[in-house]
Design a protein around this motif. Sequence first.
Motif, PDB file in Angstrom:
ATOM      1  N   TRP A   1       0.840  -1.192   0.000  1.00 29.25           N
ATOM      2  CA  TRP A   1       0.000   0.000   0.000  1.00 29.25           C
ATOM      3  C   TRP A   1       0.876   1.242   0.000  1.00 29.25           C
ATOM      4  O   TRP A   1       1.860   1.321   0.747  1.00 29.25           O
ATOM      5  N   TYR A   2       0.515   2.222  -0.846  1.00 33.38           N
ATOM      6  CA  TYR A   2       1.227   3.499  -0.898  1.00 33.38           C
ATOM      7  C   TYR A   2       0.218   4.633  -0.902  1.00 33.38           C
ATOM      8  O   TYR A   2      -0.815   4.547  -1.580  1.00 33.38           O
ATOM      9  N   SER A   3       0.516   5.695  -0.183  1.00 32.51           N
ATOM     10  CA  SER A   3      -0.352   6.872  -0.176  1.00 32.51           C
ATOM     11  C   SER A   3      -0.129   7.654  -1.473  1.00 32.51           C
ATOM     12  O   SER A   3       0.902   7.490  -2.131  1.00 32.51           O
ATOM     13  N   PRO A   4      -1.061   8.523  -1.837  1.00 31.94           N
ATOM     14  CA  PRO A   4      -0.879   9.321  -3.051  1.00 31.94           C
ATOM     15  C   PRO A   4       0.417  10.132  -3.044  1.00 31.94           C
ATOM     16  O   PRO A   4       1.038  10.315  -4.094  1.00 31.94           O
ATOM     17  N   GLU A   5       0.836  10.590  -1.875  1.00 32.92           N
ATOM     18  CA  GLU A   5       2.057  11.377  -1.769  1.00 32.92           C
ATOM     19  C   GLU A   5       3.309  10.561  -2.070  1.00 32.92           C
ATOM     20  O   GLU A   5       4.359  11.126  -2.357  1.00 32.92           O
ATOM     21  N   GLU A   6       3.212   9.245  -1.999  1.00 29.18           N
ATOM     22  CA  GLU A   6       4.361   8.376  -2.221  1.00 29.18           C
ATOM     23  C   GLU A   6       4.488   7.874  -3.654  1.00 29.18           C
ATOM     24  O   GLU A   6       5.466   7.219  -3.991  1.00 29.18           O
ATOM     25  N   ILE A   7       3.518   8.162  -4.504  1.00 27.96           N
ATOM     26  CA  ILE A   7       3.502   7.590  -5.851  1.00 27.96           C
ATOM     27  C   ILE A   7       4.721   8.013  -6.665  1.00 27.96           C
ATOM     28  O   ILE A   7       5.372   7.182  -7.302  1.00 27.96           O
ATOM     29  N   ALA A   8       5.057   9.293  -6.649  1.00 26.53           N
ATOM     30  CA  ALA A   8       6.216   9.765  -7.425  1.00 26.53           C
ATOM     31  C   ALA A   8       7.494   9.095  -6.939  1.00 26.53           C
ATOM     32  O   ALA A   8       8.324   8.662  -7.748  1.00 26.53           O
ATOM     33  N   PHE A   9       7.645   8.973  -5.631  1.00 32.05           N
ATOM     34  CA  PHE A   9       8.819   8.308  -5.070  1.00 32.05           C
ATOM     35  C   PHE A   9       8.848   6.834  -5.478  1.00 32.05           C
ATOM     36  O   PHE A   9       9.892   6.313  -5.861  1.00 32.05           O
ATOM     37  N   LEU A  10       7.696   6.188  -5.445  1.00 28.93           N
ATOM     38  CA  LEU A  10       7.588   4.780  -5.841  1.00 28.93           C
ATOM     39  C   LEU A  10       8.020   4.591  -7.297  1.00 28.93           C
ATOM     40  O   LEU A  10       8.798   3.688  -7.616  1.00 28.93           O
TER      41      LEU A  10
END
Length: 170
Positions: free
Chosen positions: A155-164
């Motif tokens: 699970w990833y929050s929307p804020e983590e998508i670019a980092f992912l």
Amino acid sequence: MRIYIPGTWPMLRKLVKTGRFDPIGGTAFALTPRLREAYVSGDDEELEYAAMNEAARASLRLLAVEFGLGEDQVPARRVVVAADLEDVTLRPDLDDGAVRISGAVPMTAIAAVHVDTEEAEHAVREAASVVDKADLGDLDAEFLVGEAEDHELAWYSPEEIAFLVDLGEL
């Protein structure tokens, strides 16, 4: 309504660039009345998990197409985008949890992204190559798809998508 949209790594990459997620054919999955009827028991959380798993299976189908087009460098990871939208149409002609949405999903509507970890890549690649056979009842193919589905999506929050996405490009 919380919906679960199947995707792939290139679709996540595009989300980061454009700020919107473009579902293929407007297909998504949700806790629909028909999905609720298909289960003898289960609370809303368990049934939403079932809808997310349907989206993860659809992600395998999208990966199969990408790999079939020679996109072998695409990370073999199932992607499911969870979003909250009101304009959702039931699709009783498809799976129990299938719905249709119109247009792109803005980043502001995205609640989370669920993605396979690196450990799942071999199983996901194998499953993507046989998912159509599994849908038609081939037991060996069903076993391979089950191997991929045994891996829990992270699970990833929307804020983590670019980092992912950046991390996955390394």
